[in-house]
Design an enzyme around this catalytic site. Sequence first.
Site, PDB file in Angstrom:
ATOM      1  CG  HIS A  75      69.378  13.724  12.906  1.00  0.00           C
ATOM      2  ND1 HIS A  75      68.291  13.657  12.076  1.00  0.00           N
ATOM      3  CD2 HIS A  75      70.453  13.860  12.089  1.00  0.00           C
ATOM      4  CE1 HIS A  75      68.681  13.747  10.815  1.00  0.00           C
ATOM      5  NE2 HIS A  75      69.994  13.865  10.792  1.00  0.00           N
ATOM      6  CG  ASP A 105      65.038  13.844  13.096  1.00  0.00           C
ATOM      7  OD1 ASP A 105      65.690  14.487  13.948  1.00  0.00           O
ATOM      8  OD2 ASP A 105      65.564  13.299  12.110  1.00  0.00           O
ATOM      9  CB  SER A 183      69.986  15.871   8.012  1.00  0.00           C
ATOM     10  OG  SER A 183      70.177  14.511   7.749  1.00  0.00           O
TER      11      SER A 183
END
Length: 247
Positions: A75, A105, A183
């Site tokens: 993402h 992911d 992230s």
Amino acid sequence: LNRPAAVNAAGSPRRFSGEEQNNIDVYDSVNRGVVNINTRATRQNLWFMRGGETTEGSGSGWVIDKLGHIVTNHHVIAGSDEITVTLFDGDPIPARVIGSDPQNDIALLKIDTTAEELFPVSLGNSQTLKVGQKIFAIGNPFGLERTLTVGIVSSLGRSLRSKSGRMMKNIVQVDAALNQGNSGGPLLDNDGLLVGMNTAIATLTGENTGVGFAVPVNTIRRVVPQLLEFGEVRRASIGVELFFEQN
């Protein structure tokens, strides 16, 4: 790790507690392998043939080998037209996507640089994680490069829905402070081994609430070789096709 002893204002060697020294050792052993990822994407205006809206994003990643491969979250780079990776002491380097697995992911990038500039992060084993053990997160929250936060494993075996809609299994829950930009950064154990990759937080405001989630390293171990070879994860199917006869 061998390093000069720290000194205090009086010129005497600074003494750290055992816990402090462990924190320092983990950071010193890994931080050069953490990278900052910046992305840019242009969305065309459907009502006009020219122009468009440019969006920018940022996240974290980590070096997995001396060949220039970088691991991050899918993402972080999804939908990007341009991706750059900044190493610990360098300028932004253009990156290309080698492969991506939206369902877990995970994305694999490649940059062109010398092996001397790359400091791979060593992988651990997420199967041995225990609730309550100390963990470390390094990333780039709000663009603040290679920030260290410390916490514990809060729970194991969580389920988390990815942005592709798939339910990811065996997710690691942690209480280390994670924010926007974390992230894709590494989650580490006391030995500085990567045990997960930070991927999401539970929040109503977009800020840290003490509930973070990481993809376990054993999933990364399984996915990355397929991304390197095929550019995607090839999942088995039962090989059965259904045909319905209409009356």
